[in-house]
Design a protein around this motif. Structure first.
Motif, mmCIF file in Angstrom:
data_model
loop_
_atom_site.group_PDB
_atom_site.id
_atom_site.type_symbol
_atom_site.label_atom_id
_atom_site.label_comp_id
_atom_site.label_asym_id
_atom_site.label_seq_id
_atom_site.Cartn_x
_atom_site.Cartn_y
_atom_site.Cartn_z
ATOM 1 N N PRO A 41 0.877 -1.078 0.031
ATOM 2 C CA PRO A 41 -0.031 0.140 0.019
ATOM 3 C C PRO A 41 0.893 1.191 -0.143
ATOM 4 C CG PRO A 41 0.165 -1.130 2.160
ATOM 5 C CD PRO A 41 0.434 -2.016 1.220
ATOM 6 N N HIS A 42 0.237 2.150 -0.472
ATOM 7 C CA HIS A 42 1.053 3.712 -0.624
ATOM 8 C C HIS A 42 2.560 3.607 -1.225
ATOM 9 C CE1 HIS A 42 -2.171 4.396 2.055
ATOM 10 N NE2 HIS A 42 -1.674 3.575 2.838
ATOM 11 N N THR A 51 11.893 9.035 -0.291
ATOM 12 C CA THR A 51 12.325 8.401 0.971
ATOM 13 C C THR A 51 13.160 7.212 0.553
ATOM 14 O OG1 THR A 51 10.267 8.550 1.993
ATOM 15 C CG2 THR A 51 11.740 7.085 3.087
ATOM 16 N N GLN A 55 17.347 7.408 1.226
ATOM 17 C CA GLN A 55 18.110 6.620 2.123
ATOM 18 C C GLN A 55 19.092 5.776 1.593
ATOM 19 O OE1 GLN A 55 15.485 3.687 4.223
ATOM 20 N NE2 GLN A 55 14.232 5.443 5.482
ATOM 21 N N ILE A 290 10.581 -4.175 5.702
ATOM 22 C CA ILE A 290 9.757 -3.480 6.675
ATOM 23 C C ILE A 290 8.406 -2.761 6.428
ATOM 24 C CG2 ILE A 290 10.327 -1.003 7.683
ATOM 25 C CD1 ILE A 290 13.094 -1.209 7.320
ATOM 26 N N LYS A 291 8.083 -2.561 5.282
ATOM 27 C CA LYS A 291 6.681 -2.094 4.946
ATOM 28 C C LYS A 291 5.924 -3.238 5.293
ATOM 29 C CE LYS A 291 8.001 1.324 1.681
ATOM 30 N NZ LYS A 291 7.465 2.664 2.398
ATOM 31 N N ASP A 293 6.260 -5.276 7.510
ATOM 32 C CA ASP A 293 6.343 -5.436 8.884
ATOM 33 C C ASP A 293 7.041 -7.009 9.359
ATOM 34 O OD1 ASP A 293 6.493 -4.689 11.605
ATOM 35 O OD2 ASP A 293 4.554 -5.582 12.054
ATOM 36 N N PHE D 207 2.983 -2.338 13.798
ATOM 37 C CA PHE D 207 3.970 -2.453 13.072
ATOM 38 C C PHE D 207 5.182 -2.419 14.283
ATOM 39 C CE2 PHE D 207 7.784 -0.029 11.609
ATOM 40 C CZ PHE D 207 7.706 -0.260 10.387
ATOM 41 N N GLU D 208 6.148 -3.536 14.080
ATOM 42 C CA GLU D 208 7.093 -3.473 15.003
ATOM 43 C C GLU D 208 8.465 -3.800 14.353
ATOM 44 O OE1 GLU D 208 6.998 -6.657 17.887
ATOM 45 O OE2 GLU D 208 4.899 -6.543 17.587
ATOM 46 N N GLN D 209 9.324 -2.902 14.458
ATOM 47 C CA GLN D 209 10.663 -3.166 13.637
ATOM 48 C C GLN D 209 11.752 -2.520 14.515
ATOM 49 O OE1 GLN D 209 11.498 -4.311 10.411
ATOM 50 N NE2 GLN D 209 9.527 -5.276 10.395
ATOM 51 N N LYS D 217 19.035 4.597 12.708
ATOM 52 C CA LYS D 217 17.994 3.291 12.151
ATOM 53 C C LYS D 217 16.770 3.833 12.559
ATOM 54 C CE LYS D 217 18.625 -0.873 11.242
ATOM 55 N NZ LYS D 217 17.870 -1.323 9.990
ATOM 56 N N GLN D 219 15.508 6.938 12.632
ATOM 57 C CA GLN D 219 14.867 7.451 11.489
ATOM 58 C C GLN D 219 14.554 6.897 10.635
ATOM 59 O OE1 GLN D 219 18.054 10.315 10.365
ATOM 60 N NE2 GLN D 219 16.720 11.621 9.065
ATOM 61 N N GLN D 220 15.372 5.990 10.018
ATOM 62 C CA GLN D 220 15.177 5.286 8.610
ATOM 63 C C GLN D 220 13.881 4.384 8.641
ATOM 64 O OE1 GLN D 220 18.572 3.271 7.361
ATOM 65 N NE2 GLN D 220 19.776 5.229 6.642
ATOM 66 N N VAL D 221 13.704 3.573 9.749
ATOM 67 C CA VAL D 221 12.522 2.958 9.924
ATOM 68 C C VAL D 221 11.336 3.877 10.056
ATOM 69 C CG1 VAL D 221 11.293 1.423 11.389
ATOM 70 C CG2 VAL D 221 13.652 0.976 11.248
ATOM 71 N N GLU D 223 10.708 6.651 8.644
ATOM 72 C CA GLU D 223 10.504 7.131 7.326
ATOM 73 C C GLU D 223 9.824 6.169 6.337
ATOM 74 O OE1 GLU D 223 14.430 10.273 6.698
ATOM 75 O OE2 GLU D 223 14.634 8.119 5.987
ATOM 76 N N GLN D 224 10.188 5.007 6.577
ATOM 77 C CA GLN D 224 9.393 4.029 6.074
ATOM 78 C C GLN D 224 8.002 3.632 6.474
ATOM 79 O OE1 GLN D 224 10.371 2.573 3.258
ATOM 80 N NE2 GLN D 224 12.873 2.106 3.450
ATOM 81 N N GLN D 227 5.413 6.303 5.647
ATOM 82 C CA GLN D 227 5.029 5.976 4.242
ATOM 83 C C GLN D 227 3.985 4.998 4.048
ATOM 84 O OE1 GLN D 227 5.461 7.161 1.485
ATOM 85 N NE2 GLN D 227 6.930 8.802 2.128
ATOM 86 N N SER D 228 4.193 3.869 4.661
ATOM 87 C CA SER D 228 3.556 2.485 4.645
ATOM 88 C C SER D 228 2.171 2.693 5.299
ATOM 89 C CB SER D 228 4.146 1.242 4.672
ATOM 90 O OG SER D 228 4.905 1.518 5.853
ATOM 91 N N PRO D 230 0.417 5.738 6.944
ATOM 92 C CA PRO D 230 0.310 7.072 7.111
ATOM 93 C C PRO D 230 -0.673 7.391 8.355
ATOM 94 C CG PRO D 230 -0.231 6.423 4.949
ATOM 95 C CD PRO D 230 -0.204 5.254 5.736
#
Ligand SMILES: Nc1ncnc2c1ncn2[C@@H]1O[C@H](COP(=O)(O)OP(=O)(O)OP(=O)(O)O)[C@@H](O)[C@H]1O
Ligand SMILES: Nc1ncnc2c1ncn2[C@@H]1O[C@H](COP(=O)(O)OP(=O)(O)OP(=O)(O)O)[C@@H](O)[C@H]1O
Ligand SMILES: [Mg+2]
Ligand SMILES: [Mg+2]
Lengths: 318, 334, 507, 331
Positions: A41-42, A51, A55, A290-291, A293, D207-209, D217, D219-221, D223-224, D227-228, D230
């Protein structure tokens, strides 16, 4: 040479193989992209692309230097630590303004590169060991200079990491420019050609009067400087100097990008765009996992598989 | 004609110069020399250094690195490299602890089997596809760690060693010497014979020296390579198991970056990463050397943690440079 | 001589590489107890055929039969197990390993507990190698031996593994006459024991000395098979070249023109070149337009001399001058700038960059000249490359083909081109025609002659005495790294050179 | 003991069956029971083993407080080591300290399990071990003297309470996990999830990363993440560094302070400042200043008083109400 009909089959296979070697990475990137476009999604959003590009930018920049080093049949494990060093150097000299600080950071990168280059080219230490010593020592040095993370608000530096010109983040623009520059260096300049030749056959290059030592030295210095640039950009993006964790394991990501991009570790060949694609592929993979999860363990195993697949496709047939 | 037939080989190669001899000596025993020097220095500088307890600790602690380094030596002599050992070490530990619920045998067999298999697969890929060992085992590094994390739900679960007998393997001592060190010595002996006195060993050197030539000389390149990586994985797993026995738990945060230490040990030991040359004696000395250095750095009072890193970095550089300069004559700089 | 049932044969074997068909349905039969010559120009497919026979390559089509049975060896190992051993064109041993270990790799003598018995191994090794004239300590790394010595070890290795079929791909290319004699003795033994030999060489007189039958390949096709004795030399050459005999006759075999005696002051002067254990005060001078031969035994230091002059070998003492200007020692770059070019002896290790294209290989040294402000001018490069590929008749799929894929001879031409592109004043040629077919050899020789005529000073190292004699105005003979004698004009004869080498004329 | 329920010790419960036959867990430990011969702290050799480089506020403050307190008490012979985040090295470090004759060990463990070799040697010499900030899974009063530190599970719960408050009990939450395989990560996650499940079923953890406890890290996570997902309402960061990384990411994405509620743990000055600026909602403190308490406890022990199995330190909480004025106390 005679080309008889029965030879066709072999030749076609050869062509297919060649194609795969050449464009396998691109195909993989496209495939992964398509997957995300459908299932994530998105994903198809300008912000998302920004992004990902932002990165991946530092990794790409480091990988460029790594690609050059690998082209000479070497390897540079010190890049991650160089990034850390630049982080602390920037913090130390920010007092004099952003530009002097950045200049000093690049200088620091060049110096570490020169040290590695000297060990390899002059003393004749094997690259992996020489740069291993730097990997350990330089990160320590970075922490000696700056014991702990330090935030900054210097507008120039912050802007460097967060602003965009004409919709293109500065970080990405810089990376793109460097890609172009390195591509030109490799394809069109004497230096680039000599670099590849040295990687292909050191002895022959020596006997042909190539300035082997100078080229090697220059290559490692370049790698150091590029790592420094990456370090500065990453730092400016983070809006803080973090010598402890900045660039940790960057050497592995960079090597992966280079090799997945089709540059053989045996040297004698440098694929600049391939390297960019390699970095992009690993970035997309990371993002995808990551997206969706998925846990860390999955990420690592997936990376393992992708690396193998990509390198298998691009490997030298004999 | 007999005049020339009897011509002895040019002296260049028969009568080595003193410098060459020094180089050869250092090439073979450099690590050992430095090791002795450091031990002497340590004894001289710190009274708490040459105590049986302290030396015992160093020996035991270094055994695990040494065992892995033995496998790595085979890999590097064959002209390859194995980055997966750090992860396999961790994986082996977890598997051993897990297996210990089903008795000593399981505790040993499980890690050795799984890590061996891992090495085997890497070997097959490297040997059959001719992909670069560096990259294949880099994938192995990621894969093995991923596997380890998924077995321990992202590292959250730490299995404890249930089996006393197994724990004893790692914790017991014999005549004041820790079991792990003894195990290491046994493995070393076996490995030394294998590398120096068997056809297998000869083939490993041949492949490392010139793979294509070896193939044309009828060396079963593929099989030898596979076996080398199999050994490396196997030993890494075994070391992990021993360590788990010692810690009596399968710690999940172990082995990160260990591969680099192992490579350093092998290289300090005088084995060339270019393959075809080197030996096990140096490797062991190299492994112990790293242990001693760490211990000495700790002895120095008031050295900040960051500085410690700088020192180890500088030291590694110093060793390889001396190495290179002293032994340079042999694999000519020209 | 009547041919018994073939031991080893191929039937319509086809092998193609990208851009070239190396073997085009070649049928070849090796009789029991015969010595079979396999000849052809560079790139004709000889080595490829051999590699197909021994399981290095799988044929794309066709069949290999051994003792009448169809076989498909997966690897040289299988071929060896079956009783076929090979000496490949380039020395293929392990330089880091000791001579003895190389000799016995794979069949080491075992002692107690099946462990290797090194003492036994050394004794047997030195015994065997004595038979081949290698006196050096068998514990030394093979790499420290000269190419020739290494080649002898390879020979010994192959012959000692009592095989049914021994294949030799240009075994003499780095051998001295005396060693060649030993080799032929060994071949005679093999034959006497009813074993078969495939013999590849570009040295025709050798073929006539040892071979019973000959098969001629051209451009990957078999153009002739038959008894060698009945085949007159010119006819054989014309078969290889695909030109008609008269043409060949008129052109002659070696292509060196008549002697010149240039009197200009020497362009190259080397004095008292000294390096511990290798060179012991070698001095020589070469005039513009002069070809000076450098003779000597294996390990007499000819290559060393050349390398020293080219700045590729650090010296303890000695000076090199070009046009009276001293050349800074120990720097290849300086030597090249002074106009000295060295064509190295070991093509594979020191010449070709196998991964790069023919194009890149040719301009490698000349790059700086073909660039402005460090940026290479592709146009100029193309011009130079095209010119030399034409001039030296380099056989390749195109300038883009990887140099590593070229046949030995063509690689040598590429290297020559690399140096000619530098238009040097002094050309040092270390075994320039080693492993090159008659056609190419003649071309190269003609080229050398032409270059000399053009005022270039040439130092020619060659183990081919005929070449030395016909080619050079003067010959400097080295022994154990020192000048053992110098012959000029009428004195330049094979006999006198041999005498000088043997040291029979110094008292 | 609460932490016994953590996944981390699913094994350690089993272990207690084999290891601890009897003895009430909470019972105090006296020098007699421990069997140590009394000594004078001032003249004694005291060993301190730090787990990670002093390169983040927590470790710096921790090591500093130990050194300062030792200096204040006039402890002449304090030996410190640093394991550089390598567990094997920490084991060697402590063994070396013991070999150097340490009479008291203060350890900041990198990991709770795997201390067997150290414990054996210490026990042999009856050297009391005080572990700080992370506990060692072992037998109280025979393996170690006491654990001084925070209850990470509890910290997780309190973070959850703050999150519930911030979101009014409903919404989508993301977790920035710490480094994998680390007890702190495990326990802070577990506490948070338990509490959410119990108190606010309407809060969904989508969500857990891992952000590996590092700012970049984090910050980067993030940012992702933005995005996914919102529609995310809150972010629970298992340490301040990741939280601040998340803030940078949110800024970069053009969010306003408070758009996404961030709760984190540690209480570094930067984080507290973040509350003041409105980016962070609340921070649960994890106090690194163990020096005083550690030596105090040691002294008590030497004076013959009973020392409890664990001394849980009181962690404070920072939120909009108190952030501004307590900025001074944050480390
Ligand atoms: N591995 C390869 N890849 C591509 N082309 C090859 C390869 N090996 C040989 N060739 C080509 O096949 C042809 C035959 O090569 P081969 O080495 O058999 O010739 P040759 O008769 O041995 O020549 P020479 O006398 O110089 O050794 C040549 O055109 C060569 O360029
Ligand atoms: N038969 C041999 N035994 C031992 N060492 C040898 C032998 N041949 C060569 N070498 C080594 O090689 C060095 C010089 O050999 P090199 O090949 O340069 O001599 P060369 O005159 O060029 O002979 P060629 O060029 O025909 O091989 C010697 O100094 C020696 O170290
Ligand atoms: Mg050939
Ligand atoms: Mg020579």
């Amino acid at each position: 040479m005679t080309e008889t009909v029965p030879a066709r089959g072999a030749l076609d296979r050869a062509r297919a193989v060649a194609w795969l070697q050449e464009y396998g990475v691109y195909a993989a990137v496209v495939a992964l992209f398509a997957f995300n476009a459908v299932f994530t999604p998105h994903f198809l959003a300008a912000d998302n692309f920004r992004t990902q590009l932002v990165q991946v930018a530092p990794i790409v920049i480091v990988s460029l230097g790594m690609a050059l080093v690998i082209g000479t049949e070497g390897i540079d494990l010190s890049v991650g630590s160089v990034m850390a060093l630049t982080a602390s150097v920037v913090a130390l000299y920010l007092g004099y303004g952003a530009l002097p600080a950045i200049a000093m950071a690049l200088l620091a990168g060049a110096l570490v590169g020169a040290a590695g280059g000297a060990l390899v080219a002059v003393v004749g230490v094997q690259p992996i060991v020489a740069t291993l010593a730097l990997l350990v020592g330089v990160r320590g040095l970075a922490n000696v200079f700056l014991p702990q993370l330090r935030e900054f608000t210097n507008p120039t530096l912050v802007a460097l990491g967060s602003e965009a010109v004409a919709g293109v983040p500065i970080v990405v623009a810089v990376a793109a420019a460097l890609v172009a520059a390195v591509a030109f260096l490799v394809r069109r300049t004497t230096f680039g050609r000599q670099l590849v030749a040295i990687g292909g056959n050191r002895a022959a290059s020596r006997l042909s009067g190539l300035p082997v030592r100078r080229v090697l030295l220059a290559v490692y210095v370049l790698s150091g400087v590029l790592a420094a640039v990456a370090g500065v950009l990453a730092t400016s993006r983070l809006q803080a100097s973090d010598p402890t964790s900045l660039g940790l394991f960057m050497e592995l990501s960079a090597i992966t990008a280079v090799v997945v991009g089709g540059t053989p570790l045996s040297g004698g060949r440098v694929r600049v765009l391939g390297t960019v694609m390699g970095a992009l592929l690993m970035q997309l993979l990371q993002a995808t996992l990551i997206k969706h999860d998925l846990p860390q363990s999955w990420t690592q195993m997936a990376q393992a598989v992708i690396i193998l697949a990509a390198v298998y496709a691009a490997r030298e047939r004999r | 004609m007999t005049a020339q037939t009897a011509r002895p080989a040019p002296p260049a190669t028969t009568a080595p110069t003193s410098r060459e001899r020094a180089g050869r000596l250092f090439q073979r025993h450099g690590a050992l020399i430095v090791l002795c020097a450091l031990l002497a220095a340590g004894t001289f500088a710190f009274d708490s250094f040459t105590t049986p307890a302290n030396l015992g600790n160093i020996a035991t602690a270094s055994s695990f690195l040494a065992i892995i380094a033995i496998g790595m030596t085979f890999v590097i002599v064959s002209g390859g490299i194995d980055l997966s050992v750090g992860s396999l070490f961790a994986l082996g530990g977890v598997l051993a602890a897990y297996g210990s619920r089903h008795g000593t045998l399981a505790a040993l067999a499980l890690p050795v089997a799984v890590c061996g298999l891992f090495g085997l697969v890497q070997g097959v890929i490297i040997a059959r596809t001719r992909m670069a060992p560096f990259i294949v085992t880099l994938a192995g590094l990621l894969g093995a760690r991923g596997l380890m994390l998924s077995l321990t739900d992202e590292g959250a679960t730490t299995y404890l060693v249930e089996d006393e007998a197994f724990a004893a393997i790692g914790q017991g001592t014999l005549a004041g010497v820790g079991h792990p060190f003894l195990v290491m010595l046994v493995i070393l002996a076996a490995a030394a014979v294998l590398l120096q006195r068997t056809g297998f060993g000869q083939n490993v050197y041949a492949i490392g020296g010139n793979e294509d030539a070896a193939a044309l000389m009828g060396v079963p390149v593929t099989r030898i390579k596979i076996m080398v990586y199999l050994m490396s994985g196997l030993l890494a797993g075994l070391a992990g198991a021993l360590n788990a026995a010692r810690l009596s738990s399968g710690v999940t945060i172990l082995g990160i970056g260990l591969e680099l230490d192992v490579i350093a040990a092998v290289v300090i030991g005088g084995t060339l990463l270019t393959g075809g040359a080197g030996g096990l004696g140096g490797t062991i000395a190299g492994a112990l050397l790293l242990g001693v250095i760490q211990n000495l750095i700790n002895q120095i009072p008031g050295l900040s943690s960051s500085f410690q890193q700088v020192v180890s970095g500088v030291f590694l550089a110093a060793v390889v440079i001396t190495h290179r300069i002293l032994s340079g004559v042999r694999h000519g700089t020209t | 001589m009547p041919v018994t049932a073939p031991v080893l044969e191929t039937d319509g074997v086809l092998k193609a590489f990208p851009g070239v068909t190396a073997l085009d349905r070649v049928s070849f039969a090796l009789g029991q107890g015969e010595v079979h010559a396999l000849v052809g120009e560079n790139g004709a497919g000889k080595s490829t055929l051999i590699k197909v026979l021994t399981g290095v390559y799988r044929p794309d089509a066709g069949q290999v039969r051994y003792r009448g049975e169809p076989v498909a060896f997966g690897s040289p190992l299988e071929a060896q197990r079956a009783g076929i051993t090979t000496i490949y064109q380039e020395v293929n041993l392990v330089p880091q390993m000791s001579v003895a270990r190389n000799l016995f790799l794979g069949r080491e003598p075992r002692g107690r507990l099946g462990l290797i018995d090194f003492t036994a191994m050394r004794e047997r090794a030195s015994r065997v190698l004595h038979g081949y004239g290698i006196r050096s300590d068998v514990r030394r790394p093979l790499g420290s031996l000269g190419l020739g010595a290494q080649q002898m070890v390879a020979l010994a290795r192959a012959i000692e593994a009592d095989a049914q079929v021994v294949i030799m791909d240009e075994p003499t290319s780095s051998l001295q006459p005396r060693e060649v004699d030993r080799l032929f003795a060994a071949i005679a033994d093999l034959k006497a024991q009813g074993r078969s030999v495939v013999y590849v060489s570009h040295r025709l007189e050798e073929l006539y000395r040892v071979c019973d039958r000959v098969t001629v390949l051209r451009d990957g096709r078999r153009v002739h098979t038959g008894p060698l004795a009945e085949l007159e030399r010119l006819r054989l050459v014309s078969l290889m070249l695909g030109r008609d005999p008269d043409q060949v006759r008129t052109e002659g075999l070696t292509r060196f023109g008549g002697r010149r005696r240039p009197h200009a002051a020497p362009v190259l002067r080397a004095g008292g070149l000294r390096r511990e254990h290798v060179l012991d005060g070698v001095s020589l001078a070469v005039r513009p337009g002069e070809i000076v031969g450098l003779g000597g035994l294996l390990g007499s230091g000819r290559s060393e001399t050349a390398k020293a002059i080219a700045g590729a070998l650090p010296l303890d003492s000695g000076r090199v001058e070009v046009d009276g200007e001293p050349v800074p020692a120990g720097s290849v770059d300086a030597a090249i700038r002074a106009g000295i070019s060295l064509l190295p002896e070991d093509r594979k290790a020191e010449g070709i960059v196998p991964g790069l294209s023919v194009r890149e290989n040719i301009v490698l040294a000349a790059l700086p000249r073909l660039a402005r402000a460090g940026i290479v001018s592709e146009a100029d490069v193309d011009r130079v490359v095209a010119a030399f590929m034409r001039r030296l008749r380099i056989k390749a799929a195109g300038p883009g083909q990887r140099a590593g894929e070229l046949s030995g001879g063509n690689q040598q031409k590429v290297l020559l081109a690399r140096w000619l592109a530098m238009d040097p004043k002094v050309l040092l040629l270390d075994e320039p025609t080693r492993g090159i077919d008659v056609g190419a050899k003649a071309e190269v020789q003609a080229l050398i002659d032409e270059l000399a005529a053009g005022g270039l000073a040439v130092l020619l190292i060659s183990s081919d005495l005929e070449e030395l004699v016909e080619g050079s105005e003067r010959v400097v003979v080295l022994r154990d790294g020192a000048v053992a004698g110098e012959l000029s004009g009428p004195d330049v004869t094979e006999e006198k050179i041999m005498a000088a080498i043997a040291g029979e004329n110094d008292d | 003991e609460p932490t016994a329920a953590t996944p981390g010790s699913s094994g350690s419960q089993a272990r207690q069956q084999v290891a601890t036959p009897s003895g009430p867990a909470g019972a105090g430990c006296t020098i007699q029971r421990y069997g140590t011969a009394a000594f004078d702290l001032k003249t004694a050799v005291v060993g301190f083993s730090q787990s990670e480089k002093e390169a983040n506020p927590f470790r710096i403050a921790e090591t500093q407080s130990i050194k300062d307190e030792a200096a204040r008490l006039g402890i002449a012979n304090l030996k410190t080591t640093n394991a550089q985040s390598q567990f094997s090295k920490q084991i060697s470090d402590v063994q070396q300290l013991i070999a150097q004759g340490a009479q008291l060990l203060v350890i900041a463990p990198l990991n709770s399990d795997g201390w067997e070799p150290v414990l054996q040697q210490a026990a042999a010499r009856k050297v009391p071990i005080i572990t700080i900030d992370r506990k060692i899974n072992a037998r109280h009063c025979s393996d170690y003297l006491t654990f001084i530190g925070s209850d990470f599970v509890e910290q997780g719960r309190r973070a959850a309470d703050q999150m519930i408050k911030a979101l009014g009990g409903r919404g989508k939450v993301a977790i920035l996990l710490g480094a994998p395989g680390n007890n702190v990560t495990t326990e802070r996650t577990q506490g948070f999830k338990e509490q959410i499940a119990a108190k606010a079923p309407d809060i969904e953890i989508t969500f857990e990363q891992t952000g590996e406890f590092a700012r970049e890290k984090g910050q980067q996570v993030t940012e992702q993440l933005i995005q996914s997902n919102p529609d995310i309402d809150g972010i629970y960061a298992e340490n301040d560094e990741m939280a601040l990384g998340a803030v940078t990411a949110l800024k970069g994405a053009g969010k306003k302070p408070g758009d996404v509620k961030i709760v984190s743990i540690d209480g570094t000055r930067g984080a507290v400042q973040g509350i003041v600026d409105g980016w962070l909602y609340a921070v649960v403190e994890s106090n690194p200043r163990f020096g005083a308490l550690a030596f105090e406890t040691a002294q008590k022990f030497l004076d013959g008083e009973a020392v409890p199995e664990k001394v849980v330190i009181a962690d404070r909480e920072y939120d909009a109400a108190n952030a501004a004025d307590s900025l001074g106390q944050a480390y």
